[in-house]
Design a protein around this motif. Structure first.
Motif, PDB file in Angstrom:
ATOM      1  N   ASP A 184       0.824  -1.211   0.000  1.00 52.80           N
ATOM      2  CA  ASP A 184       0.000   0.000   0.000  1.00 52.80           C
ATOM      3  C   ASP A 184       0.859   1.262   0.000  1.00 52.80           C
ATOM      4  O   ASP A 184       0.483   2.276  -0.603  1.00 52.80           O
ATOM      5  CB  ASP A 184      -0.926   0.002   1.215  1.00 52.80           C
ATOM      6  N   LYS A 238       2.117   1.758  -3.566  1.00 54.64           N
ATOM      7  CA  LYS A 238       1.016   2.205  -4.429  1.00 54.64           C
ATOM      8  C   LYS A 238       0.677   3.676  -4.181  1.00 54.64           C
ATOM      9  O   LYS A 238       0.408   4.432  -5.120  1.00 54.64           O
ATOM     10  CB  LYS A 238      -0.208   1.318  -4.193  1.00 54.64           C
ATOM     11  N   GLU A 239       0.722   4.095  -2.930  1.00 59.20           N
ATOM     12  CA  GLU A 239       0.397   5.484  -2.621  1.00 59.20           C
ATOM     13  C   GLU A 239       1.426   6.435  -3.224  1.00 59.20           C
ATOM     14  O   GLU A 239       1.074   7.467  -3.804  1.00 59.20           O
ATOM     15  CB  GLU A 239       0.313   5.683  -1.108  1.00 59.20           C
ATOM     16  N   ALA A 252       3.289   5.860  -5.816  1.00 56.68           N
ATOM     17  CA  ALA A 252       3.103   5.832  -7.268  1.00 56.68           C
ATOM     18  C   ALA A 252       1.932   6.729  -7.679  1.00 56.68           C
ATOM     19  O   ALA A 252       2.013   7.460  -8.674  1.00 56.68           O
ATOM     20  CB  ALA A 252       2.876   4.402  -7.741  1.00 56.68           C
ATOM     21  N   ARG A 253       0.854   6.691  -6.928  1.00 54.27           N
ATOM     22  CA  ARG A 253      -0.303   7.531  -7.270  1.00 54.27           C
ATOM     23  C   ARG A 253       0.048   9.014  -7.145  1.00 54.27           C
ATOM     24  O   ARG A 253      -0.373   9.832  -7.967  1.00 54.27           O
ATOM     25  CB  ARG A 253      -1.486   7.183  -6.370  1.00 54.27           C
ATOM     26  N   HIS A 285      -1.264   7.325 -10.857  1.00 57.96           N
ATOM     27  CA  HIS A 285      -1.890   6.028 -11.092  1.00 57.96           C
ATOM     28  C   HIS A 285      -0.983   4.952 -10.515  1.00 57.96           C
ATOM     29  O   HIS A 285       0.238   5.071 -10.579  1.00 57.96           O
ATOM     30  CB  HIS A 285      -2.051   5.830 -12.606  1.00 57.96           C
ATOM     31  N   ASP A 286      -1.554   3.875  -9.948  1.00 59.73           N
ATOM     32  CA  ASP A 286      -0.713   2.786  -9.437  1.00 59.73           C
ATOM     33  C   ASP A 286      -0.732   1.556 -10.346  1.00 59.73           C
ATOM     34  O   ASP A 286      -0.107   0.543 -10.051  1.00 59.73           O
ATOM     35  CB  ASP A 286      -1.105   2.406  -8.013  1.00 59.73           C
TER      36      ASP A 286
END
Length: 500
Positions: free
Chosen positions: A246, A249-250, A252-253, A258-259
């Motif tokens: 997580d 992913k955060e 990357a966003r 976008h992840d």
């Protein structure tokens, strides 16, 4: 020459070169030495095996040229994916399709693919591999080096060599054993890394961006997994803390918007990125190359490339001295030529990171100014591309030398083919006009010295009407050049470079 074997027991054979560390730098160097007839032992503390957890993903033009000179580039090009531009910062990209190289692109390919090709070449050339063996100390004098090692199960031993090269990474045991410091500092802390599958394929072969306090990078392995690297300025988390998907992913966003549906992580870790350089690449009969000599941020993808070019520079020089056709002073040129390049890479990669993550108004203004200059001023853009890709570096030349001396030789057209095909023999290449009378026929030497120089020199002819006579070093740099020289001048140049 030592046999093509994988062994757990350190040999004690003198009259050899020992390379410590079996990453790309060590493998290329060991292969070059063995191909030149030098007995080589490659020592590695890890068990045998190519890891797919390596961080490097990019081969630049100059490195591809060096691999072409070893017959490896075309095979790697078939396995990787090419990209004709590189993204730097603030939306700035450098186009590579105008590079004056056969490889006018960067090649996106994981490090383990490069290592597999280099290991196969080194093994076929006769390198002896010694695994699960670590260096614990060394002694040296004017006649050689004795490495103190610890083998499997902790068994102590010694390994004798004429020369030792440490290509054993940032925490180099060889560097520590000769007492060299590694000054510098950590530039980025708590960088997260994850190898994941993606539900959605990124728009580009390489995806990288920085927004605000976040940076992220995505590159493909080619096996369905992607390497993701991310950093957030506000998160200084100890490296001992585990990474959660997580978190990746955060970041990357935030950086990419976008992840891409990251999932099924097979490996995650947290690391820091340093800028460090050893003050010397040579202490007596011991040398450093690659990450043992210099480390820097991954910006621009220059790390593995710089190490491979270190190896290409050092290998032919060690072989020439070991085989007795050049004096030991040639080895001093390794430091003189490669240390400034390492320092330049530290500056350029660090500059890219600082500008990409610019936060203060004055650094943002500086980034905007540099972006404008590189976007609109051709010479500045070409210089930046030359430094990042490696083709823009040149070595020093004596006062009064021809302007080409010390420069990288492009892949010149010869009557027999291409220059980098001719370099695959590991020799100097003398290129002369057809009507000059220089040289003999085929691979013969010059002025009656064919028998003495056959293993060190290849004589070639220009494919066209060019009048310049060039002597190209085995690493693809011009050792000497002249316009319509007389035979005595050519003989003097050959004697200086190749021996008499």
């Amino acid at each position: 020459m030592t046999g093509n074997t994988h062994s757990h027991t350190p040999p004690t054979t003198p009259r050899q070169v020992v390379v410590v560390g079996s990453g790309p730098t060590g493998l290329l160097l060991a292969g070059d030495l063995a191909a030149a007839g030098v007995p080589v032992t490659l020592v590695e503390r890890r068990p045998h095996g190519i890891s797919n957890l390596s961080r490097a993903f990019v081969l630049h033009a100059r490195t591809l040229e060096q691999l072409d000179a070893r017959g490896l580039a075309d095979g790697l090009e078939r396995k990787g994916r090419t990209l004709d531009r590189i993204r730097l910062f603030g939306g700035l990209t450098l186009a590579l399709d105008t590079l004056p190289s056969r490889f006018n692109h960067l090649l996106v390919i994981p490090q383990y693919e490069v290592e597999e090709a280099l290991e196969r070449r080194a093994s076929e050339a006769g390198v002896r591999f010694v695994y699960e063996t670590e260096v614990t100390g060394l002694r040296q004098d004017g006649n050689g080096v004795t490495l103190e090692v610890r083998g499997p199960g902790g068994a102590p031993g010694e390994l004798a060599a004429d020369y030792v090269v440490g290509t054993d990474g940032m925490r180099s045991a060889v560097r520590a054993a000769v007492g060299l410091p590694f000054p510098g500092r950590s530039v980025i802390r708590s960088v997260v890394l994850a190898d994941v599958r993606l539900d959605e394929e990124p728009e580009s072969v390489l995806t990288a961006n920085a927004v605000g306090d976040a940076f992220a990078f995505i590159a493909p392995f080619g096996d369905g997994y992607y390497r993701v690297i991310g950093w957030h300025r506000g998160r200084d988390i100890p490296e001992s803390e585990p990474v959660e998907l997580d978190e990746v992913k955060e970041i990357a966003r935030l950086a990419l918007g976008h992840d891409y549906g990251m999932r099924d992580a097979r490996w995650m870790s947290r690391f820091h990125s340093d800028e460090r350089q050893a003050p010397a690449y040579r202490v007596g009969r011991v040398f450093l190359a690659g990450d043992a000599a210099h480390v820097h941020t991954p910006a621009g993808g220059q790390g593995m490339n710089t190490g491979l070019q270190d190896a290409a520079n050092l290998g032919w020089k060690l072989a020439a001295v070991f085989n007795g056709w050049s004096g030991a002073a040639l080895l001093d040129t390794y430091q003189a030529e490669r240390h400034p390049v390492g320092a330049s890479v530290l500056r350029s990669s660090g500059g890219i990171v600082r500008l990409a993550m610019a936060k203060r108004p004055w650094t943002r203004a500086l980034r905007a100014g540099i972006t404008t200059v590189l976007g609109h001023v051709g010479p500045a853009r070409r210089r930046a591309a030359g430094r990042i890709t490696g083709i823009g570096y040149a070595y020093g030349a004596p006062r009064g030398a021809h302007p080409l001396t010390g420069n990288r030789a492009p892949d010149l057209a010869l009557r027999s083919g291409r220059l980098y095909e001719a370099l695959r023999a590991g020799r100097f290449v003398l290129i002369a006009p057809e009507s000059s009378g220089v040289g003999g026929t085929g691979q013969a030497g010059h002025a009656g010295r064919a028998g003495e120089r056959a293993g060190r020199l290849t004589v070639e002819r220009w494919a066209g009407e060019r009048r310049t006579t060039l002597l190209v070093r085995p690493d693809g740099y011009v050792a000497w050049a002249a316009e319509s020289p007389d035979p005595a001048a050519v003989e003097a140049a050959l004697t200086a470079a190749v021996g008499s």
